[in-house]
Scaffold this active site. Structure first.
Site, mmCIF file in Angstrom:
data_model
loop_
_atom_site.group_PDB
_atom_site.id
_atom_site.type_symbol
_atom_site.label_atom_id
_atom_site.label_comp_id
_atom_site.label_asym_id
_atom_site.label_seq_id
_atom_site.Cartn_x
_atom_site.Cartn_y
_atom_site.Cartn_z
ATOM 1 N N ASP A 199 17.403 0.829 47.007
ATOM 2 C CA ASP A 199 18.487 0.164 46.277
ATOM 3 C C ASP A 199 17.990 -0.840 45.241
ATOM 4 O O ASP A 199 18.621 -1.866 44.993
ATOM 5 C CB ASP A 199 19.445 -0.547 47.264
ATOM 6 C CG ASP A 199 19.991 0.419 48.284
ATOM 7 O OD1 ASP A 199 20.201 1.589 47.936
ATOM 8 O OD2 ASP A 199 20.201 -0.003 49.437
ATOM 9 N N LYS A 259 17.186 2.222 40.993
ATOM 10 C CA LYS A 259 16.500 3.420 40.475
ATOM 11 C C LYS A 259 17.441 4.280 39.642
ATOM 12 O O LYS A 259 17.052 4.827 38.617
ATOM 13 C CB LYS A 259 15.955 4.275 41.652
ATOM 14 C CG LYS A 259 14.928 3.551 42.497
ATOM 15 C CD LYS A 259 14.485 4.398 43.671
ATOM 16 C CE LYS A 259 15.555 4.574 44.740
ATOM 17 N NZ LYS A 259 15.919 3.371 45.481
ATOM 18 N N GLY A 292 21.706 6.627 47.584
ATOM 19 C CA GLY A 292 22.931 6.305 46.847
ATOM 20 C C GLY A 292 22.507 5.635 45.559
ATOM 21 O O GLY A 292 22.074 4.492 45.570
ATOM 22 N N HIS A 293 22.572 6.385 44.465
ATOM 23 C CA HIS A 293 22.112 5.876 43.181
ATOM 24 C C HIS A 293 23.321 5.642 42.281
ATOM 25 O O HIS A 293 24.019 6.586 41.921
ATOM 26 C CB HIS A 293 21.111 6.848 42.547
ATOM 27 C CG HIS A 293 19.870 7.038 43.359
ATOM 28 N ND1 HIS A 293 18.883 7.921 43.033
ATOM 29 C CD2 HIS A 293 19.446 6.439 44.506
ATOM 30 C CE1 HIS A 293 17.909 7.862 43.937
ATOM 31 N NE2 HIS A 293 18.244 6.974 44.841
ATOM 32 N N GLN A 328 15.044 6.209 48.130
ATOM 33 C CA GLN A 328 14.592 5.164 49.052
ATOM 34 C C GLN A 328 13.510 4.293 48.376
ATOM 35 O O GLN A 328 13.539 4.142 47.170
ATOM 36 C CB GLN A 328 14.075 5.754 50.373
ATOM 37 C CG GLN A 328 15.167 6.376 51.240
ATOM 38 C CD GLN A 328 15.548 7.790 50.842
ATOM 39 O OE1 GLN A 328 14.701 8.637 50.661
ATOM 40 N NE2 GLN A 328 16.831 8.062 50.700
HETATM 41 P P1 GDP Z 1 19.277 2.709 43.776
HETATM 42 O O1 GDP Z 1 19.540 3.292 45.109
HETATM 43 O O2 GDP Z 1 17.880 2.208 43.649
HETATM 44 O O3 GDP Z 1 19.652 3.620 42.627
HETATM 45 O O4 GDP Z 1 20.214 1.423 43.670
HETATM 46 P P2 GDP Z 1 21.757 1.325 44.122
HETATM 47 O O5 GDP Z 1 22.590 2.012 43.116
HETATM 48 O O6 GDP Z 1 21.926 1.679 45.544
HETATM 49 O O7 GDP Z 1 21.939 -0.253 44.073
HETATM 50 C C1 GDP Z 1 21.738 -0.991 42.911
HETATM 51 C C2 GDP Z 1 23.067 -1.686 42.558
HETATM 52 O O8 GDP Z 1 22.829 -2.681 41.600
HETATM 53 C C3 GDP Z 1 24.085 -0.752 41.915
HETATM 54 O O9 GDP Z 1 25.360 -1.178 42.266
HETATM 55 C C4 GDP Z 1 23.848 -0.939 40.420
HETATM 56 O O10 GDP Z 1 25.007 -0.710 39.652
HETATM 57 C C5 GDP Z 1 23.469 -2.388 40.369
HETATM 58 N N1 GDP Z 1 22.493 -2.777 39.356
HETATM 59 C C6 GDP Z 1 21.436 -2.087 38.862
HETATM 60 N N2 GDP Z 1 20.702 -2.870 38.039
HETATM 61 C C7 GDP Z 1 21.303 -4.078 38.038
HETATM 62 C C8 GDP Z 1 21.019 -5.345 37.416
HETATM 63 O O11 GDP Z 1 20.035 -5.514 36.710
HETATM 64 N N3 GDP Z 1 21.889 -6.375 37.675
HETATM 65 C C9 GDP Z 1 22.987 -6.242 38.464
HETATM 66 N N4 GDP Z 1 23.761 -7.290 38.663
HETATM 67 N N5 GDP Z 1 23.281 -5.080 39.056
HETATM 68 C C10 GDP Z 1 22.445 -4.024 38.857
HETATM 69 P P1 IMO Z 2 18.309 4.737 47.955
HETATM 70 O O1 IMO Z 2 17.721 5.998 47.370
HETATM 71 C C1 IMO Z 2 18.283 1.835 51.215
HETATM 72 C C2 IMO Z 2 17.396 3.336 55.226
HETATM 73 C C3 IMO Z 2 18.514 3.283 56.249
HETATM 74 C C4 IMO Z 2 17.700 3.082 57.504
HETATM 75 C C5 IMO Z 2 16.456 3.930 57.261
HETATM 76 C C6 IMO Z 2 16.514 5.332 57.906
HETATM 77 O O2 IMO Z 2 19.729 4.525 47.631
HETATM 78 O O3 IMO Z 2 17.426 3.570 47.653
HETATM 79 P P2 IMO Z 2 17.815 7.561 57.269
HETATM 80 O O4 IMO Z 2 19.291 7.843 57.184
HETATM 81 O O5 IMO Z 2 17.073 7.832 56.016
HETATM 82 O O6 IMO Z 2 17.179 8.215 58.456
HETATM 83 O O7 IMO Z 2 17.737 5.976 57.555
HETATM 84 O O8 IMO Z 2 16.347 4.067 55.858
HETATM 85 N N1 IMO Z 2 17.730 4.055 53.958
HETATM 86 C C7 IMO Z 2 17.960 3.435 52.802
HETATM 87 N N2 IMO Z 2 18.048 2.123 52.505
HETATM 88 N N3 IMO Z 2 18.419 2.758 50.234
HETATM 89 C C8 IMO Z 2 18.302 4.067 50.513
HETATM 90 O O9 IMO Z 2 18.287 5.021 49.553
HETATM 91 C C9 IMO Z 2 18.119 4.465 51.853
HETATM 92 N N4 IMO Z 2 18.008 5.667 52.475
HETATM 93 C C10 IMO Z 2 17.748 5.393 53.763
HETATM 94 O O10 IMO Z 2 19.394 2.215 55.989
HETATM 95 O O11 IMO Z 2 17.282 1.738 57.600
HETATM 96 MG MG MG Z 3 20.865 3.080 46.736
#
Ligand code: GDP
Ligand code: IMO
Ligand code: MG
Length: 423
Positions: A14, A17, A41-42, A225
């Site tokens: 998170d 990416k 979850g991107h 991840q």
């Molecule tokens: P990922 O799994 O690495 O793709 O990241 P996620 O989407 O799960 O979580 C990142 C969250 O931060 C999302 O809700 C994005 O919309 C948000 N986001 C990404 N870059 C930034 C940033 O520079 N600032 C803020 N405030 N939010 C961001």
């Molecule tokens: P993105 O791509 C954050 C964490 C889960 C748990 C551990 C194992 O959005 O960054 P699993 O279901 O994979 O067996 O869970 O890994 N986890 C993540 N945490 N971002 C993710 O993906 C994750 N995918 C799995 O919360 O701790």
């Molecule tokens: Mg994510």
């Protein structure tokens, strides 16, 4: 000139990416997912619309880009069907020309999802998984009992493989967990129907990527991840079940060694973690809660609150080494703006000595973080960067010995500063 770039989360996921992949997809011909599954979850914000991708590569938002799901991904066809519907509803086209899925992906069956749920609710160690069946699907793959995506296209083969696959699991469902489960026939019928939806997308992705390479296409590898969730390098056993670090590309995408020019580690300006497991710089104070709120730190897949803490340089140094990162993107800097009492972890006290870099097998629940004070910064990122934020960035660069190539300061596509050219 850079032809291929890997985007890898350098913490516990998170890091942002999705947003960076989306922006760099503009310059790419192909985006490849190579590990993980719909546990990812991107999030990408397009104008005022939020698109969350779990299984489909973030390149799908761009019509000029081919998106590839490589054989290292564990694939839930039901989740795929729902995701395609949702993404199409936000006006994005998904066609077999745009999306190519390896027939050798391991399928996440209902049995895998059931086992994940039962272990988490009744087993002795709770990992805090996403409940998507990821671990059990990878177990099936490694124990050579996995169902491959191409198996969904032949009902007889599918039924035979599922029956063999169920033999041992049936014992667990009946005798250990005492739960309901579908018969091999029911599961075969369900998966066979879903197979018809996936069939048009099934491609020999190995040859497709080989051809792309021959044609000098620009390829982006989208990691899911983060390195600290890697099955080998991560905080075991509180990890996911795939190789989230650089090594996963070689096996999971189907691209041989030497195919990646640069590795960009996506790094949140602080640290977050969802699920169980040690977290040295975790904040249990009100400050932690305010960062959680300000950063809107809720899991994009499960909606769980993300735990928050300071930036952890010993872990990041380790991430740089274990994936050969060549630069980092520092995201969510806006969230740290105006935070009084800002700190950064520079070292650990561990087993009576000070260390500045983590290593595999280190017991993160026993380290004591050494924190350094950082001057609060209040940048709007539109004008020149303040000396305070430059000092924060420099502190990170000096420790990691690689440059910060991107600054992100908001969820929108425009809220980004490139300090270096990519692709
Ligand atoms: P990922 O799994 O690495 O793709 O990241 P996620 O989407 O799960 O979580 C990142 C969250 O931060 C999302 O809700 C994005 O919309 C948000 N986001 C990404 N870059 C930034 C940033 O520079 N600032 C803020 N405030 N939010 C961001
Ligand atoms: P993105 O791509 C954050 C964490 C889960 C748990 C551990 C194992 O959005 O960054 P699993 O279901 O994979 O067996 O869970 O890994 N986890 C993540 N945490 N971002 C993710 O993906 C994750 N995918 C799995 O919360 O701790
Ligand atoms: Mg994510």
């Amino acid at each position: 000139m850079m032809k291929s770039l890997a985007i890898i989360g350098s913490q516990w996921g998170d890091e942002g990416k999705g947003k960076i992949t989306d922006l760099l997809s503009l310059k790419s011909d192909v985006v490849v997912r190579y590990q993980g599954g719909n546990n990812a979850g991107h999030t990408i914000i397009v104008e005022d619309k939020k698109v969350v991708l779990h299984l489909i590569p973030s390149g799908i938002l761009h019509d000029h880009c081919a998106s590839v799901i490589g054989h290292g991904v564990v694939f839930d066809p039901e989740a795929f069907e729902k995701e395609v519907e949702k993404v199409r509803a936000s006006g994005i086209t998904i066609t077999p020309e745009k999306l190519k899925i390896s027939g050798n992906c391991t399928v996440i069956t209902m049995y895998n999802k059931l086992l994940d749920g039962q272990r988490e609710s009744k087993g002795p160690v709770k990992i805090g998984t996403t409940g998507k069946g990821i671990g059990p699907a990878y177990e099936d793959k490694v124990s050579r009992k996995g169902i491959k995506l191409k198996d969904l296209l032949n009902y007889d083969i599918l039924l035979e493989k599922l029956s063999a696959n169920l033999m041992e699991k049936e014992c667990l469902f009946k005798n250990l967990y005492d739960c309901q489960y579908p018969s091999a026939k029911e599961e075969a019928q369900r998966l066979f129907e879903l197979g018809k939806i996936v069939e048009p997308f099934i491609t020999d992705t190995f040859s497709f990527l080989d051809q792309c390479k021959k044609e000098d296409k620009k390829i982006l590898f989208e990691g899911a991840q983060g390195i600290l969730l890697d099955i080998d390098y991560g905080s075991y056993p509180f990890v996911t079940s795939s190789s989230t670090s650089f090594g996963g590309i070689y096996t999971g995408a189907g691209m041989p060694g030497g195919s990646v020019d640069e590795v960009l580690g996506i790094t949140k300006a602080y640290t977050t973690r969802v699920g169980e497991g040690p977290f040295p710089t975790e904040l249990f104070s009100e400050l932690g809660e305010s960062i959680q709120k300000k950063g809107n730190e809720f899991g994009a897949t499960t909606g769980r609150k993300r735990r928050c803490g300071w930036l952890d340089l010993p872990l990041l140094k380790y991430a740089v080494k274990s994936s050969n990162l060549t630069s980092i993107a520092l995201t969510k800097l806006d969230v740290l703006c105006d935070i009084e009492g800002l700190k950064i972890c520079t070292k650990y006290k561990y087993e009576g000595r000070e260390i500045d870099c983590a290593y595999p097998g280190i017991d993160l629940s026993k380290v004591e973080p050494i924190l350094e004070d950082v001057t609060t910064f209040s940048d709007d990122f539109k004008s020149e960067l303040s000396p305070a934020i430059n000092t924060y960035i420099k502190r990170i660069e000096d420790a990691l010995e690689i440059p910060v190539g991107i600054l992100a300061y908001g969820p929108e596509r425009s809220e980004i500063k490139f300090l270096k050219e990519f692709l």
